[in-house]
Design an enzyme around this catalytic site. Structure first.
Site, PDB file in Angstrom:
ATOM      1  N   GLU A   1      40.112  27.940 -22.420  1.00  0.00           N
ATOM      2  CA  GLU A   1      39.984  27.418 -21.084  1.00  0.00           C
ATOM      3  C   GLU A   1      38.783  27.527 -20.561  1.00  0.00           C
ATOM      4  OE1 GLU A   1      42.844  26.563 -19.450  1.00  0.00           O
ATOM      5  OE2 GLU A   1      44.682  26.581 -20.688  1.00  0.00           O
TER       6      GLU A   1
ATOM      7  N   ARG B   1      52.884  33.572 -22.747  1.00  0.00           N
ATOM      8  CA  ARG B   1      51.846  33.026 -21.067  1.00  0.00           C
ATOM      9  C   ARG B   1      51.304  31.913 -21.605  1.00  0.00           C
ATOM     10  NH1 ARG B   1      48.025  31.246 -21.420  1.00  0.00           N
ATOM     11  NH2 ARG B   1      46.907  33.382 -21.313  1.00  0.00           N
TER      12      ARG B   1
ATOM     13  N   CYS C   1      43.564  20.078 -13.644  1.00  0.00           N
ATOM     14  CA  CYS C   1      44.651  20.868 -14.689  1.00  0.00           C
ATOM     15  C   CYS C   1      44.035  22.503 -15.506  1.00  0.00           C
ATOM     16  CB  CYS C   1      45.416  20.297 -16.386  1.00  0.00           C
ATOM     17  SG  CYS C   1      45.943  18.213 -16.298  1.00  0.00           S
TER      18      CYS C   1
ATOM     19  N   ARG D   1      43.553  28.188 -15.648  1.00  0.00           N
ATOM     20  CA  ARG D   1      42.679  29.417 -15.697  1.00  0.00           C
ATOM     21  C   ARG D   1      43.191  30.008 -14.287  1.00  0.00           C
ATOM     22  NH1 ARG D   1      37.284  25.417 -15.492  1.00  0.00           N
ATOM     23  NH2 ARG D   1      37.364  25.337 -17.828  1.00  0.00           N
TER      24      ARG D   1
HETATM   25  P1  TGC Z   1      31.563  18.036 -14.216  1.00  0.00           P
HETATM   26  O1  TGC Z   1      30.182  16.415 -14.243  1.00  0.00           O
HETATM   27  O2  TGC Z   1      30.807  19.180 -13.879  1.00  0.00           O
HETATM   28  O3  TGC Z   1      32.908  17.650 -13.296  1.00  0.00           O
HETATM   29  C1  TGC Z   1      33.320  16.397 -13.735  1.00  0.00           C
HETATM   30  C2  TGC Z   1      33.925  15.741 -13.098  1.00  0.00           C
HETATM   31  O4  TGC Z   1      35.614  17.091 -12.610  1.00  0.00           O
HETATM   32  C3  TGC Z   1      35.218  17.698 -11.783  1.00  0.00           C
HETATM   33  N1  TGC Z   1      35.148  19.301 -11.967  1.00  0.00           N
HETATM   34  C4  TGC Z   1      36.928  19.721 -11.912  1.00  0.00           C
HETATM   35  N2  TGC Z   1      37.586  18.898 -11.041  1.00  0.00           N
HETATM   36  C5  TGC Z   1      38.546  20.548 -11.251  1.00  0.00           C
HETATM   37  N3  TGC Z   1      39.132  21.610 -11.621  1.00  0.00           N
HETATM   38  C6  TGC Z   1      37.730  21.702 -11.878  1.00  0.00           C
HETATM   39  N4  TGC Z   1      37.445  22.812 -12.935  1.00  0.00           N
HETATM   40  C7  TGC Z   1      36.420  20.829 -12.137  1.00  0.00           C
HETATM   41  N5  TGC Z   1      34.987  21.147 -12.614  1.00  0.00           N
HETATM   42  C8  TGC Z   1      34.822  20.260 -12.222  1.00  0.00           C
HETATM   43  C9  TGC Z   1      34.097  17.255 -11.016  1.00  0.00           C
HETATM   44  O5  TGC Z   1      33.650  17.602  -9.874  1.00  0.00           O
HETATM   45  C10 TGC Z   1      33.644  15.733 -12.003  1.00  0.00           C
HETATM   46  O6  TGC Z   1      34.487  15.219 -10.823  1.00  0.00           O
HETATM   47  P2  TGC Z   1      34.038  13.711 -10.054  1.00  0.00           P
HETATM   48  O7  TGC Z   1      34.626  12.961  -9.044  1.00  0.00           O
HETATM   49  O8  TGC Z   1      32.173  13.701  -9.669  1.00  0.00           O
HETATM   50  O9  TGC Z   1      33.926  12.523 -11.270  1.00  0.00           O
HETATM   51  O10 TGC Z   1      31.708  17.589 -16.037  1.00  0.00           O
HETATM   52  P3  TGC Z   1      30.697  18.565 -17.114  1.00  0.00           P
HETATM   53  O11 TGC Z   1      30.728  17.290 -18.327  1.00  0.00           O
HETATM   54  O12 TGC Z   1      29.309  18.550 -16.630  1.00  0.00           O
HETATM   55  O13 TGC Z   1      31.226  19.308 -18.061  1.00  0.00           O
HETATM   56  C11 TGC Z   1      31.865  20.354 -16.837  1.00  0.00           C
HETATM   57  C12 TGC Z   1      32.020  22.101 -17.302  1.00  0.00           C
HETATM   58  C13 TGC Z   1      30.920  22.573 -18.343  1.00  0.00           C
HETATM   59  C14 TGC Z   1      32.458  22.877 -16.292  1.00  0.00           C
HETATM   60  C15 TGC Z   1      33.418  21.326 -17.999  1.00  0.00           C
HETATM   61  O14 TGC Z   1      33.498  20.917 -18.930  1.00  0.00           O
HETATM   62  C16 TGC Z   1      34.429  23.049 -18.748  1.00  0.00           C
HETATM   63  O15 TGC Z   1      35.185  23.708 -17.929  1.00  0.00           O
HETATM   64  N6  TGC Z   1      33.947  23.163 -19.761  1.00  0.00           N
HETATM   65  C17 TGC Z   1      34.481  24.156 -20.694  1.00  0.00           C
HETATM   66  C18 TGC Z   1      36.203  23.208 -21.139  1.00  0.00           C
HETATM   67  C19 TGC Z   1      37.495  23.958 -21.099  1.00  0.00           C
HETATM   68  O16 TGC Z   1      38.051  24.563 -20.261  1.00  0.00           O
HETATM   69  N7  TGC Z   1      38.485  23.589 -21.969  1.00  0.00           N
HETATM   70  C20 TGC Z   1      39.450  23.948 -22.419  1.00  0.00           C
HETATM   71  C21 TGC Z   1      40.464  22.654 -23.260  1.00  0.00           C
HETATM   72  S1  TGC Z   1      42.753  23.441 -22.404  1.00  0.00           S
HETATM   73  C22 TGC Z   1      42.650  24.871 -23.459  1.00  0.00           C
HETATM   74  O17 TGC Z   1      41.791  25.485 -23.708  1.00  0.00           O
HETATM   75  C23 TGC Z   1      43.787  25.131 -23.019  1.00  0.00           C
HETATM   76  S2  TGC Z   1      44.408  26.689 -23.791  1.00  0.00           S
HETATM   77  C24 TGC Z   1      45.995  27.273 -23.285  1.00  0.00           C
HETATM   78  C25 TGC Z   1      46.805  28.539 -23.579  1.00  0.00           C
HETATM   79  O18 TGC Z   1      46.906  27.987 -24.320  1.00  0.00           O
HETATM   80  O19 TGC Z   1      46.925  28.805 -22.599  1.00  0.00           O
HETATM   81  P1  FAD Z   2      32.314  25.805 -28.295  1.00  0.00           P
HETATM   82  O1  FAD Z   2      32.380  24.841 -27.662  1.00  0.00           O
HETATM   83  O2  FAD Z   2      31.053  25.661 -29.355  1.00  0.00           O
HETATM   84  O3  FAD Z   2      31.167  27.313 -28.713  1.00  0.00           O
HETATM   85  C1  FAD Z   2      30.016  27.811 -29.103  1.00  0.00           C
HETATM   86  C2  FAD Z   2      30.116  29.129 -28.215  1.00  0.00           C
HETATM   87  O4  FAD Z   2      28.888  28.554 -27.755  1.00  0.00           O
HETATM   88  C3  FAD Z   2      30.437  29.762 -27.561  1.00  0.00           C
HETATM   89  O5  FAD Z   2      29.902  31.100 -27.074  1.00  0.00           O
HETATM   90  C4  FAD Z   2      29.783  28.963 -25.926  1.00  0.00           C
HETATM   91  O6  FAD Z   2      30.093  30.612 -25.255  1.00  0.00           O
HETATM   92  C5  FAD Z   2      28.695  28.690 -26.028  1.00  0.00           C
HETATM   93  N1  FAD Z   2      28.240  27.527 -25.508  1.00  0.00           N
HETATM   94  C6  FAD Z   2      28.591  26.461 -25.492  1.00  0.00           C
HETATM   95  N2  FAD Z   2      28.201  25.031 -24.297  1.00  0.00           N
HETATM   96  C7  FAD Z   2      27.209  26.084 -24.245  1.00  0.00           C
HETATM   97  C8  FAD Z   2      26.033  26.175 -23.105  1.00  0.00           C
HETATM   98  N3  FAD Z   2      26.438  25.096 -22.145  1.00  0.00           N
HETATM   99  N4  FAD Z   2      25.341  27.099 -22.452  1.00  0.00           N
HETATM  100  C9  FAD Z   2      25.971  28.376 -23.418  1.00  0.00           C
HETATM  101  N5  FAD Z   2      26.464  28.776 -23.989  1.00  0.00           N
HETATM  102  C10 FAD Z   2      27.208  27.405 -24.690  1.00  0.00           C
HETATM  103  N6  FAD Z   2      42.200  23.618 -26.201  1.00  0.00           N
HETATM  104  C11 FAD Z   2      43.071  22.503 -26.184  1.00  0.00           C
HETATM  105  O7  FAD Z   2      42.341  21.377 -25.597  1.00  0.00           O
HETATM  106  N7  FAD Z   2      44.243  22.349 -25.453  1.00  0.00           N
HETATM  107  C12 FAD Z   2      44.295  24.293 -26.296  1.00  0.00           C
HETATM  108  O8  FAD Z   2      45.805  23.946 -25.425  1.00  0.00           O
HETATM  109  C13 FAD Z   2      43.660  24.605 -26.876  1.00  0.00           C
HETATM  110  N8  FAD Z   2      44.556  25.655 -27.263  1.00  0.00           N
HETATM  111  C14 FAD Z   2      44.053  26.480 -27.575  1.00  0.00           C
HETATM  112  C15 FAD Z   2      44.423  28.119 -28.478  1.00  0.00           C
HETATM  113  C16 FAD Z   2      43.055  28.969 -29.325  1.00  0.00           C
HETATM  114  C17 FAD Z   2      44.319  30.258 -30.068  1.00  0.00           C
HETATM  115  C18 FAD Z   2      42.555  28.671 -29.561  1.00  0.00           C
HETATM  116  C19 FAD Z   2      41.297  29.876 -30.037  1.00  0.00           C
HETATM  117  C20 FAD Z   2      41.379  27.694 -28.683  1.00  0.00           C
HETATM  118  C21 FAD Z   2      42.886  27.066 -27.913  1.00  0.00           C
HETATM  119  N9  FAD Z   2      41.548  25.642 -27.244  1.00  0.00           N
HETATM  120  C22 FAD Z   2      42.073  24.492 -27.164  1.00  0.00           C
HETATM  121  C23 FAD Z   2      40.001  25.449 -27.594  1.00  0.00           C
HETATM  122  C24 FAD Z   2      39.456  26.184 -26.191  1.00  0.00           C
HETATM  123  O9  FAD Z   2      39.240  25.479 -25.534  1.00  0.00           O
HETATM  124  C25 FAD Z   2      37.832  25.840 -27.113  1.00  0.00           C
HETATM  125  O10 FAD Z   2      38.002  27.382 -28.284  1.00  0.00           O
HETATM  126  C26 FAD Z   2      37.192  26.852 -26.129  1.00  0.00           C
HETATM  127  O11 FAD Z   2      37.434  25.756 -25.094  1.00  0.00           O
HETATM  128  C27 FAD Z   2      35.746  26.768 -26.715  1.00  0.00           C
HETATM  129  O12 FAD Z   2      34.880  25.438 -27.195  1.00  0.00           O
HETATM  130  P2  FAD Z   2      34.730  25.588 -28.939  1.00  0.00           P
HETATM  131  O13 FAD Z   2      35.583  26.858 -29.942  1.00  0.00           O
HETATM  132  O14 FAD Z   2      34.352  24.181 -29.871  1.00  0.00           O
HETATM  133  O15 FAD Z   2      33.067  26.431 -28.930  1.00  0.00           O
END
Ligand code: TGC
Ligand code: FAD
Length: 394
Positions: free
Chosen positions: A373, A99, A248, A253
């Site tokens: 994510e 997936r 994205c 998600r």
């Molecule tokens: P913040 O100030 O809240 O937002 C910045 C701008 O983005 C807009 N926005 C969104 N737009 C679309 N979808 C969403 N879910 C959105 N969330 C926020 C927001 O309205 C704002 O827009 P604008 O026009 O005002 O500039 O940003 P922040 O820096 O305070 O961060 C908020 C937070 C912590 C929720 C965000 O950074 C976050 O979601 N962090 C988690 C990071 C994450 O999910 N990383 C994933 C990496 S990719 C991955 O893991 C792929 S795995 C895939 C796989 O193998 O299946």
């Molecule tokens: P951290 O951000 O360092 O978090 C560590 C701990 O602190 C967590 O428990 C978290 O919940 C907690 N924490 C952080 N901030 C706060 C807060 N403000 N308040 C309370 N608690 C907090 N990323 C990509 O870009 N592309 C990909 O394709 C991708 N694929 C992945 C595949 C795998 C197998 C894995 C494991 C990860 C992948 N990721 C990818 C990365 C993934 O999105 C990150 O691991 C995830 O977003 C968390 O970041 P981190 O690992 O740096 O943890």
């Protein structure tokens, strides 16, 4: 390891199939048959060997699992979000890594090209990604910036008709096999932009991440940029700022919410079947109250999550869903799936730790799914902020 025969029967306790259209059911059944025939017999072996079954990329493309909601003119399926969700549910019922491959390709690579890209970018990349001829990956996370991507340090500098990209991304699904990477980086003004980086560009490498106990059949790697010359035509013209990558993530998600329920359904089905066959103290273990409690709670949580996902899919298709609703569904699905897989593993006793059954593999995979994510904590804080209006992130 002997190939597994997959006899999965889907739990549908509240007749949710009646909420689906003929087309939804056809798509769901097509992907389910594919998983039974092509994924279940091989996936345990690949996971045990920590190897990515690269040959499935073409198969997933042929099946229409890459970019099902992308317009048909670019090779996508032109389908609604319930169809997309059902596909992800079925793929993750097979394995979260499968997936993942489809989520990244469709939601994190094809979606940004379609939503933010130029016409030339769409025509160059989307059809090849849709068919599985090319595999893509998405680089947002960095070694020091995971939950807080806005602090990223990967950057590019203007150099005439191209830019020079430097930095590194970590934990990138599909990276070691990808032909193209959608990379998020800051320009000299500190604004986040998306760039398409192609394998073969000088200074770009994708080292594999080894030693994972989770998502072992999915390839994970780094993206390293050492003065990579990227043509300016590879920058997305239509988006600036963190909302680009976060937009994205909302799509991906959503797919994970359905996918994690698929993994839970497989564990429930396995545990139920086992409980009716395995005898201890002279009777089926399914006759003991403690085991019935586990099964009853599993099917209850699966049913609630299925209904939540279906409703979210309807809202997504109507363009009415909020990112916060998607966060709630992703978090809920990961939580119930993680708990269900752990309970199912216990119900299988010692057999539960072997590759004879899919349960331990799902259980370990879900540790990644609940983390990537956006971690479980991050999605809780998103809901918390939505209902209170107060930001508890910073
Ligand atoms: P913040 O100030 O809240 O937002 C910045 C701008 O983005 C807009 N926005 C969104 N737009 C679309 N979808 C969403 N879910 C959105 N969330 C926020 C927001 O309205 C704002 O827009 P604008 O026009 O005002 O500039 O940003 P922040 O820096 O305070 O961060 C908020 C937070 C912590 C929720 C965000 O950074 C976050 O979601 N962090 C988690 C990071 C994450 O999910 N990383 C994933 C990496 S990719 C991955 O893991 C792929 S795995 C895939 C796989 O193998 O299946
Ligand atoms: P951290 O951000 O360092 O978090 C560590 C701990 O602190 C967590 O428990 C978290 O919940 C907690 N924490 C952080 N901030 C706060 C807060 N403000 N308040 C309370 N608690 C907090 N990323 C990509 O870009 N592309 C990909 O394709 C991708 N694929 C992945 C595949 C795998 C197998 C894995 C494991 C990860 C992948 N990721 C990818 C990365 C993934 O999105 C990150 O691991 C995830 O977003 C968390 O970041 P981190 O690992 O740096 O943890």
């Amino acid at each position: 390891m002997a190939a597994r025969t997959d006899n999965f029967i889907s739990p549908d306790y509240f007749k949710i199939d009646e909420l689906l259209t003929e087309e939804h059911l056809m798509i769901r059944d097509m992907v389910r048959s594919y998983v039974k025939k092509e994924i279940s017999p091989i996936i345990e072996d690949y996971a045990q060997r920590a190897e990515f079954p690269e040959h499935i990329v073409k198969q997933l493309g042929e099946l229409g699992c890459f970019g099902p909601t992308i317009p048909v003119e670019y090779g996508g399926g032109g389908l609604d979000y319930v169809s997309y969700g059902l596909m992800m549910q079925e793929l993750e019922r097979g394995d979260s890594g499968v997936r993942s491959t489809a989520s990244v390709q469709g939601s994190l690579v094809m979606h940004p090209i379609n939503a933010y890209g130029s016409e030339a970018q769409k025509q160059k990349y989307l059809p090849k990604l849709a068919s599985g001829e090319w595999l893509g990956c998405f680089g947002l996370t960095e070694p020091d910036h995971g939950s807080d991507p806005s602090s990223m340090i990967t950057n590019f500098k203007d150099a005439g008709d191209h830019v020079i990209l430097n930095g590194a991304k970590m934990w990138i699904s599909n990276a070691p096999f990808a032909q193209v990477a959608v990379v998020w980086a800051k320009n000299e003004a500190g604004d986040i932009h998306g760039l398409i980086v192609e394998r073969g560009m000088e200074g770009f490498s994708t080292p594999t991440t080894h030693g994972k106990w989770s998502l072992r059949a999915s390839a994970t790697g780094e993206l390293v940029f050492d003065n990579v010359k990227v043509p300016k035509e590879n920058i997305f013209p239509n988006v600036k700022g963190l909302k680009g990558p976060l937009g994205c993530l909302t799509k991906a998600r959503y797919g994970i919410a359905w996918g994690a329920v698929g993994a839970a359904m497989d564990c429930y089905d396995t545990a139920l079947r086992y409980s009716l066959e395995r005898k201890q103290f002279g009777r089926e273990i399914g006759g003991f109250q403690l085991q019935q409690k586990k099964l009853a709670e599993m099917v209850t949580e699966i049913t609630k999550a299925q209904l939540l996902n279906w409703r979210l899919g309807v809202l997504m298709s109507a363009g009415k869903a909020t990112p916060q609703q998607v966060s709630m569904a992703k978090r809920n699905a990961c939580e119930i799936a993680t708990n269900i897989c752990r309970d199912a593993r216990q119900m299988l006793g010692g057999m539960g730790i072997t590759g004879e059954y899919p349960v331990m593999r799902h259980m370990m995979n879900l540790e990644s799914v609940i983390t990537y994510e956006g971690t479980h904590d991050i999605h809780l804080l998103i809901t918390g902020m939505d209902v209170t209006g107060l930001n508890a992130f910073k």
